[in-house]
Design a protein around this motif. Structure first.
Motif, PDB file in Angstrom:
ATOM      1  N   MET A   1       0.842  -1.180   0.000  1.00  0.00           N
ATOM      2  CA  MET A   1       0.000   0.000   0.000  1.00  0.00           C
ATOM      3  C   MET A   1       0.890   1.248   0.000  1.00  0.00           C
ATOM      4  O   MET A   1       1.802   1.347   0.810  1.00  0.00           O
ATOM      5  N   PRO A   2       0.626   2.190  -0.888  1.00  0.00           N
ATOM      6  CA  PRO A   2       1.465   3.391  -0.953  1.00  0.00           C
ATOM      7  C   PRO A   2       1.333   4.254   0.307  1.00  0.00           C
ATOM      8  O   PRO A   2       0.273   4.325   0.919  1.00  0.00           O
ATOM      9  N   SER A   3       2.422   4.900   0.661  1.00  0.00           N
ATOM     10  CA  SER A   3       2.418   5.776   1.829  1.00  0.00           C
ATOM     11  C   SER A   3       1.707   7.091   1.498  1.00  0.00           C
ATOM     12  O   SER A   3       1.466   7.408   0.330  1.00  0.00           O
ATOM     13  N   VAL A   4       1.410   7.852   2.528  1.00  0.00           N
ATOM     14  CA  VAL A   4       0.799   9.171   2.336  1.00  0.00           C
ATOM     15  C   VAL A   4       1.727  10.041   1.495  1.00  0.00           C
ATOM     16  O   VAL A   4       1.277  10.760   0.607  1.00  0.00           O
ATOM     17  N   ARG A   5       3.014   9.942   1.766  1.00  0.00           N
ATOM     18  CA  ARG A   5       3.998  10.719   1.011  1.00  0.00           C
ATOM     19  C   ARG A   5       3.934  10.379  -0.476  1.00  0.00           C
ATOM     20  O   ARG A   5       3.917  11.266  -1.327  1.00  0.00           O
ATOM     21  N   ASP A   6       3.891   9.096  -0.788  1.00  0.00           N
ATOM     22  CA  ASP A   6       3.812   8.666  -2.192  1.00  0.00           C
ATOM     23  C   ASP A   6       2.525   9.156  -2.854  1.00  0.00           C
ATOM     24  O   ASP A   6       2.544   9.621  -3.991  1.00  0.00           O
ATOM     25  N   LYS A   7       1.405   9.036  -2.156  1.00  0.00           N
ATOM     26  CA  LYS A   7       0.128   9.513  -2.704  1.00  0.00           C
ATOM     27  C   LYS A   7       0.159  11.019  -2.934  1.00  0.00           C
ATOM     28  O   LYS A   7      -0.333  11.511  -3.948  1.00  0.00           O
ATOM     29  N   PHE A   8       0.757  11.742  -1.990  1.00  0.00           N
ATOM     30  CA  PHE A   8       0.855  13.194  -2.109  1.00  0.00           C
ATOM     31  C   PHE A   8       1.695  13.576  -3.326  1.00  0.00           C
ATOM     32  O   PHE A   8       1.294  14.427  -4.118  1.00  0.00           O
ATOM     33  N   PHE A   9       2.850  12.936  -3.486  1.00  0.00           N
ATOM     34  CA  PHE A   9       3.706  13.234  -4.633  1.00  0.00           C
ATOM     35  C   PHE A   9       2.989  12.907  -5.944  1.00  0.00           C
ATOM     36  O   PHE A   9       3.109  13.642  -6.926  1.00  0.00           O
ATOM     37  N   ARG A  10       2.229  11.817  -5.977  1.00  0.00           N
ATOM     38  CA  ARG A  10       1.487  11.461  -7.183  1.00  0.00           C
ATOM     39  C   ARG A  10       0.416  12.498  -7.507  1.00  0.00           C
ATOM     40  O   ARG A  10       0.262  12.928  -8.654  1.00  0.00           O
ATOM     41  N   LEU A  11      -0.323  12.913  -6.491  1.00  0.00           N
ATOM     42  CA  LEU A  11      -1.353  13.924  -6.678  1.00  0.00           C
ATOM     43  C   LEU A  11      -0.749  15.227  -7.198  1.00  0.00           C
ATOM     44  O   LEU A  11      -1.263  15.823  -8.137  1.00  0.00           O
ATOM     45  N   MET A  12       0.345  15.645  -6.608  1.00  0.00           N
ATOM     46  CA  MET A  12       0.988  16.887  -7.038  1.00  0.00           C
ATOM     47  C   MET A  12       1.538  16.755  -8.465  1.00  0.00           C
ATOM     48  O   MET A  12       1.415  17.683  -9.270  1.00  0.00           O
TER      49      MET A  12
END
Length: 87
Positions: A1-12
């Motif tokens: 499961m991706p971390s919050v950091r990874d999800k944030f970078f993807r969204l940005m």
């Protein structure tokens, strides 16, 4: 499961916002809507408090942006990036 950091970078990335972790790179290359992360603890704040944790991080100077209006115009614009829960 991706971390919050990874999800944030993807969204940005999908919103065409660059996230900088280094102040010198940000000074030279950043667009007005790019983000500089000053403290990585902002990702923990987002994990526990979602978007509110992200904004609390801004108030606490854990991250900065030259123009918040331009940042949120990009993040909130409709497109394939939504919905992406980042917490």
């Amino acid at each position: 499961m991706p971390s919050v950091r990874d999800k944030f970078f993807r969204l940005m990335y999908e919103a065409d916002v660059t996230v900088y972790l280094d102040h010198s790179s940000w000074d030279r290359n950043a667009k007005d809507w790019d983000i500089l992360i000053r403290e990585e603890s902002v990702f923990s704040d987002m994990r526990w408090h979602g978007p509110l944790g992200f904004m609390r991080g801004y108030v606490a100077a854990k991250w900065e942006c030259k123009r918040l209006d331009a940042l949120f115009a990009r993040i909130l614009a409709p497109g394939p990036k939504w919905p992406v829960p980042w917490w």
